[in-house]
Design a protein around this motif. Sequence first.
Motif, mmCIF file in Angstrom:
data_model
loop_
_atom_site.group_PDB
_atom_site.id
_atom_site.type_symbol
_atom_site.label_atom_id
_atom_site.label_comp_id
_atom_site.label_asym_id
_atom_site.label_seq_id
_atom_site.Cartn_x
_atom_site.Cartn_y
_atom_site.Cartn_z
ATOM 1 N N THR A 123 21.840 9.952 -26.053
ATOM 2 C CA THR A 123 22.918 8.962 -26.083
ATOM 3 C C THR A 123 24.121 9.491 -26.848
ATOM 4 O O THR A 123 25.275 9.345 -26.434
ATOM 5 C CB THR A 123 22.430 7.658 -26.734
ATOM 6 O OG1 THR A 123 21.335 7.138 -25.973
ATOM 7 C CG2 THR A 123 23.541 6.625 -26.797
ATOM 8 N N LEU A 124 23.839 10.136 -27.978
ATOM 9 C CA LEU A 124 24.904 10.688 -28.810
ATOM 10 C C LEU A 124 25.673 11.776 -28.070
ATOM 11 O O LEU A 124 26.901 11.838 -28.120
ATOM 12 C CB LEU A 124 24.302 11.233 -30.103
ATOM 13 C CG LEU A 124 25.249 11.600 -31.242
ATOM 14 C CD1 LEU A 124 26.133 10.423 -31.612
ATOM 15 C CD2 LEU A 124 24.453 12.064 -32.442
ATOM 16 N N ALA A 125 24.958 12.643 -27.362
ATOM 17 C CA ALA A 125 25.602 13.713 -26.596
ATOM 18 C C ALA A 125 26.511 13.136 -25.517
ATOM 19 O O ALA A 125 27.641 13.613 -25.305
ATOM 20 C CB ALA A 125 24.548 14.618 -25.973
ATOM 21 N N GLU A 126 26.045 12.086 -24.850
ATOM 22 C CA GLU A 126 26.848 11.467 -23.789
ATOM 23 C C GLU A 126 28.108 10.822 -24.356
ATOM 24 O O GLU A 126 29.199 10.984 -23.814
ATOM 25 C CB GLU A 126 26.013 10.403 -23.069
ATOM 26 C CG GLU A 126 26.742 9.720 -21.927
ATOM 27 C CD GLU A 126 25.883 8.704 -21.206
ATOM 28 O OE1 GLU A 126 26.418 7.987 -20.345
ATOM 29 O OE2 GLU A 126 24.671 8.634 -21.513
ATOM 30 N N GLU A 127 27.978 10.118 -25.482
ATOM 31 C CA GLU A 127 29.128 9.424 -26.055
ATOM 32 C C GLU A 127 30.165 10.394 -26.610
ATOM 33 O O GLU A 127 31.363 10.138 -26.537
ATOM 34 C CB GLU A 127 28.664 8.470 -27.164
ATOM 35 C CG GLU A 127 27.875 7.289 -26.645
ATOM 36 C CD GLU A 127 27.566 6.288 -27.735
ATOM 37 O OE1 GLU A 127 28.051 6.481 -28.877
ATOM 38 O OE2 GLU A 127 26.852 5.314 -27.452
ATOM 39 N N LEU A 128 29.705 11.515 -27.179
ATOM 40 C CA LEU A 128 30.629 12.489 -27.749
ATOM 41 C C LEU A 128 31.100 13.507 -26.721
ATOM 42 O O LEU A 128 31.882 14.397 -27.041
ATOM 43 C CB LEU A 128 29.969 13.205 -28.931
ATOM 44 C CG LEU A 128 29.560 12.318 -30.115
ATOM 45 C CD1 LEU A 128 28.987 13.161 -31.245
ATOM 46 C CD2 LEU A 128 30.727 11.503 -30.610
ATOM 47 N N GLU A 129 30.578 13.390 -25.485
ATOM 48 C CA GLU A 129 30.979 14.247 -24.374
ATOM 49 C C GLU A 129 30.736 15.728 -24.674
ATOM 50 O O GLU A 129 31.613 16.573 -24.502
ATOM 51 C CB GLU A 129 32.460 14.008 -24.020
ATOM 52 C CG GLU A 129 32.723 12.600 -23.508
ATOM 53 C CD GLU A 129 34.154 12.398 -23.031
ATOM 54 O OE1 GLU A 129 35.052 13.084 -23.548
ATOM 55 O OE2 GLU A 129 34.365 11.572 -22.123
ATOM 56 N N VAL A 130 29.528 16.022 -25.160
ATOM 57 C CA VAL A 130 29.095 17.397 -25.372
ATOM 58 C C VAL A 130 27.729 17.554 -24.731
ATOM 59 O O VAL A 130 27.040 16.579 -24.438
ATOM 60 C CB VAL A 130 29.020 17.758 -26.873
ATOM 61 C CG1 VAL A 130 30.375 17.616 -27.529
ATOM 62 C CG2 VAL A 130 27.994 16.900 -27.598
#
Length: 388
Positions: free
Chosen positions: A26-33
């Motif tokens: 989820t964190l990767a998706e939100e930070l676009e990395v």
Amino acid sequence: MREPVELRRKRILAVVHARGSVKVSTLAEELEVSVVTLRRDVEELSQEGKLRRGHGVVRPVGGSVVPGARDGTAAGSARRVTKARGVPAGESAGDGGAIGLVVPERHSYLYETLHGARTALEEAGMRITLHITPQSAGAERPQVEQALAGGARGLLIAPRWRSAAGEEADYGWLSEVGVPTVLMERRPRPGSALHALDSVCSDHWYGVHLAVDHLVSLGHRRIVLAARDDSPTARSVRAAFAEIAAGRPEVEDWTVVISSSNAGPGEPGSPPQDAPDLAVLLRERRATGAVLHGDEDALMLVQRLAESGVRVPQDCSVVAYDDVVAALGSTPLTAVAPPRGEIGRAAAELLLHRLAHPLGAGGAVRRVQLLPSLEVRGSAQELSGPTE
């Protein structure tokens, strides 16, 4: 421009600290990395003792997470509590309702503000829900309504407000939310419906004064401001520069231009504005000093100046405004540093005060301003020789 590692990791820490627990995916998706990049960052932050990881979930160091707070959602983060201090008399940390924090997505300037607010609220034993607004007009209202529907007893909000018109469109409903609300790093138009709303923000006039005064003290008399125009901070910086430069007899020539093609007040998807070639502009106006807002634009503009044969600071002294990543350039940039973390903490403390002392019960509206500082690095030097 690729996001600096240090900035990306600050964003990771800010989100994790605000939510209490979040899935790596989820964190990767939100930070676009990529997930691979995110996991590498998490591993190093974990080794540095800045967060905890395990089974695909990242958690902050310290505090406690009660059952149900492990899903990485706003509802889960609302259940995160710490030892109660400073809660209004007769209440406890578990007494209904959370504090809703509403901030724009992908807004690095406000992440430290968010972290400062979160720290102060946790120290007071308050539960927190984070609501991130997308980059679209009117995006704050649905998030505020969601927070209120979830029982929020108070709000800390930093609306994006890309344009003055978009800002005023929110004045009516935001003045009637019905719970104590504090604006963070925002100062409404005098006489507007939000003029009497509690707020905490940086004194950007003073920040610009620091930048101009520093350049003038080094002998620079012809100064350019290349600035964004897509936020209340940007508009304050532009207005302050025009007033200060016009009022300083030492300044012989000044002008204000947009810092990049996507720095205007248009909504996402609208045509980009034309940004002038800064190297050409400096030569045309014989300018030897520049104030650049914000940091990322400043770093890119310095790179373009170098490509055009304009050296910083030998040919042009530069002061950046924001100091989020200004120190990370190949030439570390002297920068005005608004007290972002302290803004968040002061806003949270003001909200706690307002919960204990409601308006109408003898408590006056408070509008707090904190002064920025100037971080002197290597991008500005004393002017040597004539400018003709």
